[in-house]
Design a protein around this motif. Structure first.
Motif, PDB file in Angstrom:
ATOM      1  N   THR A 198       1.327  -1.302   0.174  1.00 12.43           N
ATOM      2  CA  THR A 198       0.082   0.192   0.358  1.00 12.43           C
ATOM      3  C   THR A 198       0.808   1.505   0.032  1.00 12.43           C
ATOM      4  OG1 THR A 198      -0.240  -0.513   2.659  1.00 12.43           O
ATOM      5  CG2 THR A 198      -2.279  -1.279   0.849  1.00 12.43           C
ATOM      6  N   GLU A 199       0.225   2.112  -1.194  1.00 14.74           N
ATOM      7  CA  GLU A 199       0.879   3.583  -1.058  1.00 14.74           C
ATOM      8  C   GLU A 199       1.504   4.530   0.417  1.00 14.74           C
ATOM      9  OE1 GLU A 199       2.423   4.411  -3.547  1.00 14.74           O
ATOM     10  OE2 GLU A 199       2.612   3.599  -5.058  1.00 14.74           O
ATOM     11  N   PRO A 200       1.829   4.866   0.837  1.00 18.68           N
ATOM     12  CA  PRO A 200       3.040   5.360   0.545  1.00 18.68           C
ATOM     13  C   PRO A 200       3.794   4.112   0.810  1.00 18.68           C
ATOM     14  CG  PRO A 200       3.007   6.852   2.681  1.00 18.68           C
ATOM     15  CD  PRO A 200       1.448   6.005   2.124  1.00 18.68           C
ATOM     16  N   ILE A 201       4.971   3.854   0.460  1.00 15.12           N
ATOM     17  CA  ILE A 201       5.571   2.580   0.784  1.00 15.12           C
ATOM     18  C   ILE A 201       6.812   3.172   1.967  1.00 15.12           C
ATOM     19  CG2 ILE A 201       7.464   1.237  -0.545  1.00 15.12           C
ATOM     20  CD1 ILE A 201       5.829   0.981  -2.164  1.00 15.12           C
ATOM     21  N   SER A 202       6.802   2.469   2.859  1.00 14.19           N
ATOM     22  CA  SER A 202       7.379   2.242   3.668  1.00 14.19           C
ATOM     23  C   SER A 202       8.747   2.195   4.052  1.00 14.19           C
ATOM     24  CB  SER A 202       6.477   1.799   4.897  1.00 14.19           C
ATOM     25  OG  SER A 202       7.457   0.485   4.945  1.00 14.19           O
ATOM     26  N   GLU A 203       8.778   2.105   4.665  1.00 15.75           N
ATOM     27  CA  GLU A 203      10.821   2.146   4.403  1.00 15.75           C
ATOM     28  C   GLU A 203      10.884   1.201   4.341  1.00 15.75           C
ATOM     29  OE1 GLU A 203      14.799   3.149   7.650  1.00 15.75           O
ATOM     30  OE2 GLU A 203      13.188   4.935   7.670  1.00 15.75           O
ATOM     31  N   GLU A 204      10.287  -0.089   5.279  1.00 17.59           N
ATOM     32  CA  GLU A 204      10.449  -1.912   5.503  1.00 17.59           C
ATOM     33  C   GLU A 204      10.388  -2.453   4.488  1.00 17.59           C
ATOM     34  OE1 GLU A 204       8.353  -5.241   7.595  1.00 17.59           O
ATOM     35  OE2 GLU A 204       8.446  -2.920   9.277  1.00 17.59           O
ATOM     36  N   ASP A 205       9.096  -1.272   3.902  1.00 19.60           N
ATOM     37  CA  ASP A 205       8.680  -2.276   2.049  1.00 19.60           C
ATOM     38  C   ASP A 205       9.993  -1.865   0.922  1.00 19.60           C
ATOM     39  OD1 ASP A 205       6.231  -3.321   3.123  1.00 19.60           O
ATOM     40  OD2 ASP A 205       4.678  -1.444   2.418  1.00 19.60           O
ATOM     41  N   GLN A 206      10.286  -1.157   1.393  1.00 23.47           N
ATOM     42  CA  GLN A 206      11.340  -0.206   0.356  1.00 23.47           C
ATOM     43  C   GLN A 206      13.061  -1.672   0.281  1.00 23.47           C
ATOM     44  OE1 GLN A 206      11.047   2.441  -2.038  1.00 23.47           O
ATOM     45  NE2 GLN A 206      13.074   0.768  -2.534  1.00 23.47           N
ATOM     46  N   LYS A 207      12.887  -1.963   2.257  1.00 24.04           N
ATOM     47  CA  LYS A 207      14.038  -2.716   1.642  1.00 24.04           C
ATOM     48  C   LYS A 207      13.417  -3.633   1.015  1.00 24.04           C
ATOM     49  CE  LYS A 207      15.964  -0.441   6.047  1.00 24.04           C
ATOM     50  NZ  LYS A 207      16.007  -0.693   7.252  1.00 24.04           N
ATOM     51  N   ARG A 208      12.329  -4.530   1.232  1.00 25.03           N
ATOM     52  CA  ARG A 208      11.995  -5.451   0.484  1.00 25.03           C
ATOM     53  C   ARG A 208      11.664  -5.362  -1.061  1.00 25.03           C
ATOM     54  NH1 ARG A 208       6.690  -8.694   0.490  1.00 25.03           N
ATOM     55  NH2 ARG A 208       7.585 -10.347  -1.060  1.00 25.03           N
ATOM     56  N   LEU A 209      11.167  -4.395  -1.260  1.00 23.18           N
ATOM     57  CA  LEU A 209      11.505  -4.462  -2.664  1.00 23.18           C
ATOM     58  C   LEU A 209      12.904  -4.444  -3.590  1.00 23.18           C
ATOM     59  CD1 LEU A 209       9.639  -1.290  -3.793  1.00 23.18           C
ATOM     60  CD2 LEU A 209       8.923  -4.198  -4.020  1.00 23.18           C
ATOM     61  N   GLU A 210      14.404  -3.936  -1.900  1.00 22.11           N
ATOM     62  CA  GLU A 210      15.845  -4.017  -2.929  1.00 22.11           C
ATOM     63  C   GLU A 210      15.737  -5.087  -2.529  1.00 22.11           C
ATOM     64  OE1 GLU A 210      18.412  -1.756  -0.511  1.00 22.11           O
ATOM     65  OE2 GLU A 210      16.803  -0.171  -1.029  1.00 22.11           O
ATOM     66  N   ARG A 211      15.366  -6.187  -1.614  1.00 23.58           N
ATOM     67  CA  ARG A 211      15.539  -7.644  -1.051  1.00 23.58           C
ATOM     68  C   ARG A 211      15.099  -8.897  -3.114  1.00 23.58           C
ATOM     69  NH1 ARG A 211      14.216  -6.668   3.903  1.00 23.58           N
ATOM     70  NH2 ARG A 211      12.449  -8.022   3.525  1.00 23.58           N
ATOM     71  N   GLU A 212      13.283  -8.220  -3.347  1.00 31.69           N
ATOM     72  CA  GLU A 212      13.698  -8.797  -4.641  1.00 31.69           C
ATOM     73  C   GLU A 212      14.327  -8.751  -5.922  1.00 31.69           C
ATOM     74  OE1 GLU A 212      10.851 -10.757  -4.184  1.00 31.69           O
ATOM     75  OE2 GLU A 212      10.402 -10.814  -2.439  1.00 31.69           O
ATOM     76  N   HIS A 213      14.372  -7.201  -5.256  1.00 30.81           N
ATOM     77  CA  HIS A 213      15.237  -6.554  -7.019  1.00 30.81           C
ATOM     78  C   HIS A 213      16.329  -7.992  -6.508  1.00 30.81           C
ATOM     79  CE1 HIS A 213      15.022  -3.703  -9.387  1.00 30.81           C
ATOM     80  NE2 HIS A 213      14.137  -2.946  -8.174  1.00 30.81           N
ATOM     81  N   ASN A 214      17.440  -8.278  -5.600  1.00 32.59           N
ATOM     82  CA  ASN A 214      18.218  -8.750  -5.620  1.00 32.59           C
ATOM     83  C   ASN A 214      18.243 -10.162  -5.759  1.00 32.59           C
ATOM     84  OD1 ASN A 214      19.951  -6.218  -5.523  1.00 32.59           O
ATOM     85  ND2 ASN A 214      19.844  -6.174  -3.433  1.00 32.59           N
ATOM     86  N   LYS A 215      17.071 -10.968  -5.425  1.00 35.61           N
ATOM     87  CA  LYS A 215      17.214 -12.266  -4.921  1.00 35.61           C
ATOM     88  C   LYS A 215      17.928 -12.917  -6.519  1.00 35.61           C
ATOM     89  CE  LYS A 215      12.826 -13.305  -2.481  1.00 35.61           C
ATOM     90  NZ  LYS A 215      11.110 -13.382  -2.238  1.00 35.61           N
ATOM     91  N   PRO A 216      17.412 -12.585  -7.633  1.00 41.58           N
ATOM     92  CA  PRO A 216      18.220 -13.670  -8.411  1.00 41.58           C
ATOM     93  C   PRO A 216      20.023 -13.544  -8.712  1.00 41.58           C
ATOM     94  CG  PRO A 216      16.200 -11.977  -9.468  1.00 41.58           C
ATOM     95  CD  PRO A 216      16.428 -11.663  -8.071  1.00 41.58           C
ATOM     96  N   LEU A 217      20.144 -12.615  -8.068  1.00 39.35           N
ATOM     97  CA  LEU A 217      21.603 -12.214  -8.244  1.00 39.35           C
ATOM     98  C   LEU A 217      22.179 -13.369  -7.082  1.00 39.35           C
ATOM     99  CD1 LEU A 217      21.504  -8.150  -8.870  1.00 39.35           C
ATOM    100  CD2 LEU A 217      21.096  -9.819 -10.174  1.00 39.35           C
ATOM    101  N   ARG A 218      22.321 -13.890  -6.706  1.00 39.66           N
ATOM    102  CA  ARG A 218      21.869 -14.382  -5.142  1.00 39.66           C
ATOM    103  C   ARG A 218      22.956 -15.861  -6.360  1.00 39.66           C
ATOM    104  NH1 ARG A 218      16.789 -15.746  -1.839  1.00 39.66           N
ATOM    105  NH2 ARG A 218      16.230 -15.894  -4.204  1.00 39.66           N
ATOM    106  N   ALA A 219      22.409 -16.360  -7.616  1.00 36.12           N
ATOM    107  CA  ALA A 219      23.976 -17.230  -7.924  1.00 36.12           C
ATOM    108  C   ALA A 219      24.118 -16.509  -9.720  1.00 36.12           C
ATOM    109  CB  ALA A 219      23.130 -18.148  -8.538  1.00 36.12           C
TER     110      ALA A 219
END
Ligand SMILES: Cc1cc2nc3c(=O)[nH]c(=O)nc-3n(C[C@H](O)[C@H](O)[C@H](O)COP(=O)(O)O)c2cc1C
Length: 188
Positions: free
Chosen positions: A71-92
């Motif tokens: 839900t908007e606005p994106i919280s700081e915690e949600d922003q961190k989650r989005l970064e984690r999602e972005h980076n998931k495929p970079l794990r290998a």
């Protein structure tokens, strides 16, 4: 490595090194996938190999899907989650995305098409292990999101069955299973 040893010593390796995996190794692994059994010779497996920046494209889709559920606005915690999602495929360094394209033949049961592709995944995991690589079969709701299907150009009855993350192992893992006798009934 003999087959029984490979089966028993293969573990899901979630932490791998970023070092690139030679293309020939990936090709060997893919070929092993294609030697899985399949009923009616349908060969329903489809593979998408992601390396380098292609993985970022998948990460963008993961983040986009996650953002769509926030839900908007994106919280700081949600922003961190989005970064984690972005980076998931970079794990290998390599991700083999495995999909099933079920046959249109009316004799073919769709469950068996999935069965064949699941067998292909096991072949892939074992082949990776036999080459000294670590791999993990990752799934979750993300596999079944329409945007992910679209990213791989899958239409109709085609579905993803998982993402196989592959690289040089960066962890040790001990396996554990119940004795087979606990899950077996001999009927003579
Ligand atoms: C259909 C399927 C989906 C899986 N999805 C995930 C996943 O999303 N994330 C993960 O870390 N492991 C996943 N795994 C791996 C299992 O967690 C792993 O096989 C199990 O813990 C046993 O460990 P082992 O493979 O090392 O023996 C999946 C396995 C299967 C068969």
């Amino acid at each position: 490595m003999d087959v029984l040893n490979a089966i028993k010593t293969r573990r899901s390796i979630g932490k791998v090194k970023p070092d690139p995996v030679p293309k020939e190794m990936v090709e060997t692994i893919l070929e092993a996938g294609t030697w899985a059994p399949c009923h009616h010779q349908t060969e329903p497996w489809r593979f998408f190999v992601l390396t380098g920046d292609a993985r970022k494209g998948l990460g963008n889709i993961f983040a986009q899907i996650a953002k769509g559920k926030m839900t908007e606005p994106i919280s700081e915690e949600d922003q961190k989650r989005l970064e984690r999602e972005h980076n998931k495929p970079l794990r290998a360094p390599v991700i083999i995305t495995v999909a099933v394209e079920p046959s249109d033949n009316s004799k073919v049961f769709i469950q068996e098409e999935f069965a064949a592709v699941h067998a292909a995944v096991q072949n892939i995991l074992l082949a990776a292990h036999s080459l000294g690589l670590g791999a993990v079969w990752r799934t979750g709701g993300i596999c079944y999101e329409p945007e992910v299907k679209q990213f791989f150009g899958l239409t109709g009855k085609s579905e993803l069955v998982g993402f196989i993350y592959i690289g040089y192992p960066d962890m040790n893992k001990v396996g554990r299973r119940k004795p087979f006798s606990e899950v077996t009934k001999w009927m003579e």
